[in-house]
Design an enzyme around this catalytic site. Structure first.
Site, PDB file in Angstrom:
ATOM      1  N   LYS A 123       2.299  -3.706   6.732  1.00  0.00           N
ATOM      2  CA  LYS A 123       2.656  -3.785   5.302  1.00  0.00           C
ATOM      3  C   LYS A 123       4.160  -3.568   5.133  1.00  0.00           C
ATOM      4  O   LYS A 123       4.820  -4.273   4.361  1.00  0.00           O
ATOM      5  CB  LYS A 123       1.881  -2.733   4.502  1.00  0.00           C
ATOM      6  N   SER A 126       0.839  -1.202   0.000  1.00  0.00           N
ATOM      7  CA  SER A 126       0.000   0.000   0.000  1.00  0.00           C
ATOM      8  C   SER A 126       0.870   1.246   0.000  1.00  0.00           C
ATOM      9  O   SER A 126       1.973   1.247   0.571  1.00  0.00           O
ATOM     10  CB  SER A 126      -0.854  -0.024   1.273  1.00  0.00           C
ATOM     11  N   TYR A 162      -1.487  -0.655  10.936  1.00  0.00           N
ATOM     12  CA  TYR A 162      -1.797  -1.320   9.667  1.00  0.00           C
ATOM     13  C   TYR A 162      -0.652  -1.118   8.668  1.00  0.00           C
ATOM     14  O   TYR A 162      -0.142  -2.061   8.075  1.00  0.00           O
ATOM     15  CB  TYR A 162      -3.124  -0.786   9.090  1.00  0.00           C
TER      16      TYR A 162
HETATM   17  P1  NAD Z   1     -10.879  -6.869   1.641  1.00  0.00           P
HETATM   18  O1  NAD Z   1     -11.010  -6.819   3.116  1.00  0.00           O
HETATM   19  O2  NAD Z   1     -12.089  -6.607   0.822  1.00  0.00           O
HETATM   20  O3  NAD Z   1     -10.256  -8.273   1.178  1.00  0.00           O
HETATM   21  C1  NAD Z   1      -9.378  -9.000   1.988  1.00  0.00           C
HETATM   22  C2  NAD Z   1      -9.873 -10.427   2.023  1.00  0.00           C
HETATM   23  O4  NAD Z   1      -8.979 -11.217   2.796  1.00  0.00           O
HETATM   24  C3  NAD Z   1     -11.260 -10.550   2.668  1.00  0.00           C
HETATM   25  O5  NAD Z   1     -12.091 -11.298   1.809  1.00  0.00           O
HETATM   26  C4  NAD Z   1     -10.989 -11.288   3.979  1.00  0.00           C
HETATM   27  O6  NAD Z   1     -12.080 -12.092   4.342  1.00  0.00           O
HETATM   28  C5  NAD Z   1      -9.743 -12.084   3.640  1.00  0.00           C
HETATM   29  N1  NAD Z   1      -8.873 -12.428   4.778  1.00  0.00           N
HETATM   30  C6  NAD Z   1      -8.379 -11.584   5.704  1.00  0.00           C
HETATM   31  N2  NAD Z   1      -7.576 -12.246   6.567  1.00  0.00           N
HETATM   32  C7  NAD Z   1      -7.553 -13.552   6.160  1.00  0.00           C
HETATM   33  C8  NAD Z   1      -6.913 -14.729   6.632  1.00  0.00           C
HETATM   34  N3  NAD Z   1      -6.123 -14.709   7.721  1.00  0.00           N
HETATM   35  N4  NAD Z   1      -7.113 -15.887   5.974  1.00  0.00           N
HETATM   36  C9  NAD Z   1      -7.921 -15.924   4.887  1.00  0.00           C
HETATM   37  N5  NAD Z   1      -8.556 -14.844   4.395  1.00  0.00           N
HETATM   38  C10 NAD Z   1      -8.379 -13.664   5.022  1.00  0.00           C
HETATM   39  O7  NAD Z   1      -9.707  -5.853   1.259  1.00  0.00           O
HETATM   40  P2  NAD Z   1      -9.289  -5.290  -0.165  1.00  0.00           P
HETATM   41  O8  NAD Z   1      -9.669  -3.866  -0.221  1.00  0.00           O
HETATM   42  O9  NAD Z   1      -9.725  -6.209  -1.240  1.00  0.00           O
HETATM   43  O10 NAD Z   1      -7.702  -5.332   0.008  1.00  0.00           O
HETATM   44  C11 NAD Z   1      -6.944  -6.433  -0.422  1.00  0.00           C
HETATM   45  C12 NAD Z   1      -5.511  -6.216  -0.003  1.00  0.00           C
HETATM   46  O11 NAD Z   1      -5.036  -4.981  -0.541  1.00  0.00           O
HETATM   47  C13 NAD Z   1      -5.303  -6.121   1.511  1.00  0.00           C
HETATM   48  O12 NAD Z   1      -4.110  -6.771   1.840  1.00  0.00           O
HETATM   49  C14 NAD Z   1      -5.187  -4.626   1.753  1.00  0.00           C
HETATM   50  O13 NAD Z   1      -4.401  -4.349   2.887  1.00  0.00           O
HETATM   51  C15 NAD Z   1      -4.495  -4.179   0.483  1.00  0.00           C
HETATM   52  N6  NAD Z   1      -4.766  -2.771   0.154  1.00  0.00           N
HETATM   53  C16 NAD Z   1      -6.053  -2.338   0.076  1.00  0.00           C
HETATM   54  C17 NAD Z   1      -6.313  -0.994  -0.216  1.00  0.00           C
HETATM   55  C18 NAD Z   1      -7.714  -0.464  -0.247  1.00  0.00           C
HETATM   56  O14 NAD Z   1      -7.900   0.745  -0.100  1.00  0.00           O
HETATM   57  N7  NAD Z   1      -8.716  -1.291  -0.475  1.00  0.00           N
HETATM   58  C19 NAD Z   1      -5.234  -0.116  -0.452  1.00  0.00           C
HETATM   59  C20 NAD Z   1      -3.948  -0.613  -0.377  1.00  0.00           C
HETATM   60  C21 NAD Z   1      -3.717  -1.954  -0.078  1.00  0.00           C
HETATM   61  C1  WQD Z   2      -9.303   9.914   1.059  1.00  0.00           C
HETATM   62  C2  WQD Z   2      -9.465  11.408   1.285  1.00  0.00           C
HETATM   63  C3  WQD Z   2      -9.623  12.003   3.612  1.00  0.00           C
HETATM   64  C4  WQD Z   2     -13.434   9.953   4.313  1.00  0.00           C
HETATM   65  C5  WQD Z   2      -6.734   4.910   3.267  1.00  0.00           C
HETATM   66  C6  WQD Z   2      -5.725   4.183   4.100  1.00  0.00           C
HETATM   67  C7  WQD Z   2      -4.640   3.624   3.246  1.00  0.00           C
HETATM   68  C8  WQD Z   2      -5.201   2.792   2.077  1.00  0.00           C
HETATM   69  C9  WQD Z   2      -6.327   3.484   1.365  1.00  0.00           C
HETATM   70  C10 WQD Z   2      -5.075   0.471   2.543  1.00  0.00           C
HETATM   71  C11 WQD Z   2      -8.628  11.940   2.452  1.00  0.00           C
HETATM   72  C12 WQD Z   2     -10.921  12.312   2.899  1.00  0.00           C
HETATM   73  C13 WQD Z   2     -12.287  10.466   3.757  1.00  0.00           C
HETATM   74  C14 WQD Z   2     -14.482  10.855   4.690  1.00  0.00           C
HETATM   75  C15 WQD Z   2     -13.131  12.694   3.911  1.00  0.00           C
HETATM   76  N1  WQD Z   2      -5.739   1.542   2.507  1.00  0.00           N
HETATM   77  N2  WQD Z   2     -12.127  11.806   3.550  1.00  0.00           N
HETATM   78  N3  WQD Z   2     -14.259  12.192   4.468  1.00  0.00           N
HETATM   79  O1  WQD Z   2      -6.784   8.046   3.847  1.00  0.00           O
HETATM   80  O2  WQD Z   2      -5.913   8.155   1.472  1.00  0.00           O
HETATM   81  O3  WQD Z   2      -6.101   5.979   2.580  1.00  0.00           O
HETATM   82  O4  WQD Z   2      -7.277   3.995   2.296  1.00  0.00           O
HETATM   83  O5  WQD Z   2      -3.900   0.318   2.392  1.00  0.00           O
HETATM   84  O6  WQD Z   2      -3.840   2.859   4.082  1.00  0.00           O
HETATM   85  O7  WQD Z   2      -5.176   5.095   5.037  1.00  0.00           O
HETATM   86  O8  WQD Z   2      -8.168   7.135   1.905  1.00  0.00           O
HETATM   87  O9  WQD Z   2     -10.559   7.128   1.342  1.00  0.00           O
HETATM   88  O10 WQD Z   2      -9.876   7.260   3.784  1.00  0.00           O
HETATM   89  O11 WQD Z   2      -9.494   9.231   2.303  1.00  0.00           O
HETATM   90  O12 WQD Z   2     -13.007  13.904   3.723  1.00  0.00           O
HETATM   91  O13 WQD Z   2     -15.521  10.471   5.218  1.00  0.00           O
HETATM   92  O14 WQD Z   2     -10.834  11.660   1.658  1.00  0.00           O
HETATM   93  O15 WQD Z   2      -9.319  13.000   4.557  1.00  0.00           O
HETATM   94  O16 WQD Z   2      -8.223  13.235   2.105  1.00  0.00           O
HETATM   95  P1  WQD Z   2      -6.690   7.431   2.519  1.00  0.00           P
HETATM   96  P2  WQD Z   2      -9.598   7.600   2.366  1.00  0.00           P
END
Ligand code: NAD
Ligand code: WQD
Length: 345
Positions: A152, A124, A148
């Site tokens: 990562k 991430s 979190y």
């Molecule tokens: P999500 O929560 O929708 O998907 C994660 C999946 O993993 C879920 O289906 C959950 O049930 C499963 N899971 C969690 N722990 C598990 C375990 N121990 N064993 C088996 N299954 C397990 O999340 P997402 O948004 O699809 O994100 C996927 C990956 O990408 C995550 O690792 C997240 O940290 C990373 N990521 C997400 C974002 C975002 O904003 N969505 C941004 C950056 C990185």
């Molecule tokens: C986006 C913008 C907020 C909600 C997060 C995690 C990051 C990654 C992605 C997994 C910011 C603003 C938000 C609201 C708002 N996840 N905001 N009102 O913070 O960039 O990243 O998700 O890895 O680790 O930190 O994304 O969607 O929360 O916020 O004004 O109700 O929207 O301040 O500027 P962020 P976000």
């Protein structure tokens, strides 16, 4: 040969499963459904007209995971599974360190045991913490600022050590910026439990009438309109980035890091305006105070992924909002509706 997708029932995982199947890959899914629904898997199968095996198991259960590797001829793993709520990670850090780190340790040990060395890991942009330069490139210093993000960063470090110790490994660390949107069919999308942490799902729930207004966290940042700017990336473009990374795994050096973003940022107010246009609905909002830990500006330098993976995003802000709205309006309560219906019949 099959690709094992951990967390394949989740938001990004389900979209990636669709693209993998459509590109001709066989897949096997492992998901403990702690943050997802079986229905997502059914819909991936329905969208692709293909069935595949899904194991409802926890990655930390080594014995069961070994059975999966013993049963299937797995050539590579895309590792999405993990917990991702920043706020919860501050309140319950050990849950995050345990689940995210230990599941990855078990996965890598089982992979080594079965001679499977190709791994794509969901990292991430959060690992960059408070960036000193914009856009952010892959060489920028790391410094996650919440538990979190630190999981990562630690997993990245662990995988680097693993790749260094054993040259058989082929690992791609993909640092996602802000994934949004949904499959254009409207059948799969993001379905956060409880109050959404992220901006786009919150806007979507205001648009559909589940919530009253968006709280805009601060309008005094040094950005175009004072509100936070992020690099939003359509989840299907992101999914396609995984396919590119997969096809390049065997060619590259044994560990690579890529930013997956669009390279351009939008402010909170720009996102609200684009969503109003896409949905044809008014999105009420109010300016609230800054959210602790937020930064003003964050967007990717995508030159490395563009050049080395031959990957480029194709969907802009209008498609992101259009597809999010299609998913939200076709599934006002996410996946739950159909599960309740299924239980009744
Ligand atoms: P999500 O929560 O929708 O998907 C994660 C999946 O993993 C879920 O289906 C959950 O049930 C499963 N899971 C969690 N722990 C598990 C375990 N121990 N064993 C088996 N299954 C397990 O999340 P997402 O948004 O699809 O994100 C996927 C990956 O990408 C995550 O690792 C997240 O940290 C990373 N990521 C997400 C974002 C975002 O904003 N969505 C941004 C950056 C990185
Ligand atoms: C986006 C913008 C907020 C909600 C997060 C995690 C990051 C990654 C992605 C997994 C910011 C603003 C938000 C609201 C708002 N996840 N905001 N009102 O913070 O960039 O990243 O998700 O890895 O680790 O930190 O994304 O969607 O929360 O916020 O004004 O109700 O929207 O301040 O500027 P962020 P976000």
């Amino acid at each position: 040969m099959a690709i094992l997708v951990t967390g394949g029932a989740g938001y990004i995982g389900s979209h990636t499963c669709v693209e993998l199947i459509q590109a001709g890959y066989d897949i096997v899914v492992v998901d403990n459904l702690c943050n997802s629904h079986k229905e997502a898997i059914h819909r991936v199968s329905e969208l692709t007209n293909q069935s595949f095996t899904t194991y409802h198991i926890d990655l930390m259960d080594r014995e069961l995971l070994e059975l999966v590797f013993a049963k299937h001829d797995i050539e590579a793993v895309i590792h999405f599974a993990g917990l991702k709520a920043v706020g919860e990670s501050v309140e319950r850090p050990m849950k995050y360190y345990r689940q995210n780190l230990y599941s990855t340790i078990v996965l890598c040990e089982v992979m080594e045991k079965f001679g499977v060395y190709q791994l794509i890991f969901s990292s991430s942009a959060t690992v960059y913490g408070i960036p000193k330069q914009m856009p952010i490139d892959e060489d920028a210093p790391l410094g996650a600022i919440n538990p979190y993000g630190r999981t990562k960063q630690m997993i990245e470090q662990m995988l680097q050590d693993l790749a260094h110790a054993n040259p058989h490994w082929r690992i791609s660390l993909l640092r996602y910026f802000n994934p949004v949107g949904a499959h254009e069919s409207g059948r799969i999308g993001e379905d956060p439990g409880g109050v959404p942490n992220n901006l786009l799902p919150f806007i979507a729930q205001v648009a559909i009438g589940r919530r009253k207004e968006v709280a805009v966290f601060g309008n005094d940042y040094d950005t175009i309109d004072g509100t936070g700017v992020r690099d939003y990336i359509h989840v299907v473009d992101l999914a396609l980035g995984h396919l590119k990374a997969l096809s390049k795994l065997s060619e590259s050096s044994n560990l690579q890091v890529y930013n997956l973003g669009t390279g351009r940022g939008y402010s909170v107010l720009e996102m609200i305006a684009a969503y109003e246009k896409a949905s044809g609905r008014k999105i009420p909002y109010r300016i609230a105070s800054r959210r602790p830990g937020d930064i003003g500006l964050c967007y990717a330098n995508t030159a490395k992924a563009n050049a080395e993976l031959g990957w480029r995003t194709e969907r802009g802000i209008d498609e992101m909002c259009r597809d999010s709205w299609r998913w939200q309006s076709m599934n006002p309560n996410g996946y739950k509706q159909e599960e309740v219906f299924a239980e009744q019949v």
